[in-house]
Design a protein around this motif. Structure first.
Motif, PDB file in Angstrom:
ATOM      1  N   LYS A  73       9.726  -1.634 -11.214  1.00 34.42           N
ATOM      2  CA  LYS A  73       8.418  -2.045 -11.719  1.00 34.42           C
ATOM      3  C   LYS A  73       8.247  -3.563 -11.638  1.00 34.42           C
ATOM      4  O   LYS A  73       7.130  -4.074 -11.604  1.00 34.42           O
ATOM      5  CB  LYS A  73       8.251  -1.592 -13.170  1.00 34.42           C
ATOM      6  CG  LYS A  73       8.347  -0.089 -13.357  1.00 34.42           C
ATOM      7  CD  LYS A  73       8.344   0.280 -14.822  1.00 34.42           C
ATOM      8  CE  LYS A  73       8.550   1.779 -15.024  1.00 34.42           C
ATOM      9  NZ  LYS A  73       8.627   2.140 -16.458  1.00 34.42           N
ATOM     10  N   LYS A  74       9.375  -4.263 -11.579  1.00 35.02           N
ATOM     11  CA  LYS A  74       9.363  -5.727 -11.560  1.00 35.02           C
ATOM     12  C   LYS A  74       9.198  -6.276 -10.148  1.00 35.02           C
ATOM     13  O   LYS A  74       8.568  -7.322  -9.950  1.00 35.02           O
ATOM     14  CB  LYS A  74      10.666  -6.242 -12.181  1.00 35.02           C
ATOM     15  CG  LYS A  74      10.800  -7.752 -12.202  1.00 35.02           C
ATOM     16  CD  LYS A  74      12.140  -8.151 -12.813  1.00 35.02           C
ATOM     17  CE  LYS A  74      12.350  -9.664 -12.775  1.00 35.02           C
ATOM     18  NZ  LYS A  74      13.677 -10.055 -13.334  1.00 35.02           N
ATOM     19  N   TYR A  75       9.747  -5.563  -9.161  1.00 35.98           N
ATOM     20  CA  TYR A  75       9.735  -6.052  -7.777  1.00 35.98           C
ATOM     21  C   TYR A  75       8.880  -5.162  -6.872  1.00 35.98           C
ATOM     22  O   TYR A  75       8.718  -3.970  -7.125  1.00 35.98           O
ATOM     23  CB  TYR A  75      11.160  -6.108  -7.230  1.00 35.98           C
ATOM     24  CG  TYR A  75      12.021  -7.158  -7.898  1.00 35.98           C
ATOM     25  CD1 TYR A  75      11.960  -8.495  -7.497  1.00 35.98           C
ATOM     26  CD2 TYR A  75      12.897  -6.808  -8.928  1.00 35.98           C
ATOM     27  CE1 TYR A  75      12.756  -9.446  -8.112  1.00 35.98           C
ATOM     28  CE2 TYR A  75      13.687  -7.770  -9.546  1.00 35.98           C
ATOM     29  CZ  TYR A  75      13.616  -9.090  -9.133  1.00 35.98           C
ATOM     30  OH  TYR A  75      14.397 -10.039  -9.734  1.00 35.98           O
ATOM     31  N   LYS A  76       8.393  -5.760  -5.793  1.00 36.06           N
ATOM     32  CA  LYS A  76       7.548  -5.026  -4.845  1.00 36.06           C
ATOM     33  C   LYS A  76       8.359  -4.190  -3.864  1.00 36.06           C
ATOM     34  O   LYS A  76       7.864  -3.210  -3.320  1.00 36.06           O
ATOM     35  CB  LYS A  76       6.687  -6.020  -4.049  1.00 36.06           C
ATOM     36  CG  LYS A  76       5.678  -6.794  -4.885  1.00 36.06           C
ATOM     37  CD  LYS A  76       4.906  -7.766  -3.997  1.00 36.06           C
ATOM     38  CE  LYS A  76       3.915  -8.577  -4.816  1.00 36.06           C
ATOM     39  NZ  LYS A  76       3.175  -9.546  -3.965  1.00 36.06           N
ATOM     40  N   VAL A  77       9.603  -4.617  -3.615  1.00 36.31           N
ATOM     41  CA  VAL A  77      10.407  -3.964  -2.572  1.00 36.31           C
ATOM     42  C   VAL A  77      11.731  -3.462  -3.142  1.00 36.31           C
ATOM     43  O   VAL A  77      12.412  -4.178  -3.877  1.00 36.31           O
ATOM     44  CB  VAL A  77      10.697  -4.948  -1.408  1.00 36.31           C
ATOM     45  CG1 VAL A  77      11.679  -4.338  -0.412  1.00 36.31           C
ATOM     46  CG2 VAL A  77       9.398  -5.325  -0.700  1.00 36.31           C
ATOM     47  N   LEU A  78      12.051  -2.232  -2.802  1.00 28.77           N
ATOM     48  CA  LEU A  78      13.346  -1.638  -3.132  1.00 28.77           C
ATOM     49  C   LEU A  78      14.022  -1.297  -1.806  1.00 28.77           C
ATOM     50  O   LEU A  78      13.505  -0.521  -1.012  1.00 28.77           O
ATOM     51  CB  LEU A  78      13.151  -0.369  -3.972  1.00 28.77           C
ATOM     52  CG  LEU A  78      14.357   0.569  -4.106  1.00 28.77           C
ATOM     53  CD1 LEU A  78      15.552  -0.158  -4.710  1.00 28.77           C
ATOM     54  CD2 LEU A  78      14.004   1.787  -4.940  1.00 28.77           C
TER      55      LEU A  78
END
Length: 288
Positions: A24-29
């Motif tokens: 939820k914090k970052y755009k990319v996993l």
């Protein structure tokens, strides 16, 4: 995790909590498969990317449960890729840029038996500091000439026991390790990545930077040529368009005989040349 369990190891709970929060914090996993990756490859990357990427080593079952409970577009598709030892990378940079950075940050590693040399392996002449014993035989079998001096093994001359692209056997790998020679260039590439609900495979994420740069340069040159041809003015082509227009105007002026300060010499030269040509023709003319 077993359904009837009410308490879990602290480490697993922390991992579960991380995997609930970070997507939820970052755009990319992004996902790395660790079966062909050594820990010595990860440590330098953590330092290089510490301000842009969070690394999380995972256990497949814990991660699968965490991802399946998240309401993030496309995240549940990642759960099926979590087999074997894996690592997540969370970031806000493009997964394509991340994969390029990973490719650039390769490290040199000690060889293991069966590894393929990334370069010609040169063993230089020096005092190895190794005491005589069984190692003498191993050096001989590897084709490395040695001598004993001052109670240690000395390599007599620079030797290349294996060339780039050749396999390194276990005994040679052991020798190279003792000599602190690292002949294996190792990099890491993403197995898959998720960005804005779109999942990319390893093949999707491969970027040939030189090829892309060349294609952009070619496209730029073609766009400039087209814009000049159709006189579409931009800051990049204004000088070329004006130069072409001026040249065309001079050509029309000379061809039509319309004199200007810039074209009068060319027009007079052309007229003189035409007059001389006509005079020469008149000399050769014989009435019928």
């Amino acid at each position: 995790m077993h359904e009837n369990r009410t308490r879990y190891p602290k480490r697993k709970m922390q991992m579960y909590q991380q995997l609930q929060e970070l997507p939820k914090k970052y755009k990319v996993l992004a996902l790395i498969k660790m079966n062909k990756v050594r820990s010595t490859q990860i440590l330098p990357l953590r330092k290089v990317l510490k301000d842009d990427v969070e690394f999380v080593s995972i256990k497949d079952k814990v991660a699968q449960k965490a991802l399946e409970e998240l309401d993030v577009p496309g995240i549940k598709e990642m759960a099926g890729d979590l087999t074997g030892q894996c690592m997540f990378m969370f970031t806000n940079m493009s997964p394509f840029k991340l994969n390029v950075l990973l490719a650039k940050n390769k490290v040199m590693m000690a060889a293991r038996g069966g590894d393929i040399a990334s370069m010609d392996v040169v063993v230089t002449a020096k005092n190895t500091g190794i005491a005589p014993g069984p190692m003498l035989t191993e050096f001989k079998e590897a084709g490395i000439p040695t001598k004993i001096d001052q109670g240690t093994i000395w390599i007599q001359k620079d030797t290349t026991p294996v060339k780039k692209g050749e396999a390194i056997n276990e005994k040679l790998a052991s020798i190279l390790g003792k000599l602190d020679i690292k002949p294996i260039e190792a990099g890491i590439s993403l197995y898959t990545a998720l960005e804005d609900g779109l999942k990319y495979s390893a093949n999707d994420l491969e970027v040939d930077v030189d090829s892309v740069r060349s294609e952009f340069a070619q496209a730029y040159m073609e766009a400039i040529s087209l814009s000049i041809e159709i006189a579409y003015v931009t800051p990049d082509n204004i000088l070329q368009i004006l130069s072409k227009a001026a040249q065309s105007a001079r050509s029309v002026s000379v061809e039509s005989g319309f004199m200007t300060d810039e074209t009068k010499e060319q027009i007079l030269q052309k007229a003189d040349s035409q007059a001389k040509s006509l005079a020469d023709s008149a000399k050769d003319y014989t009435p019928a």
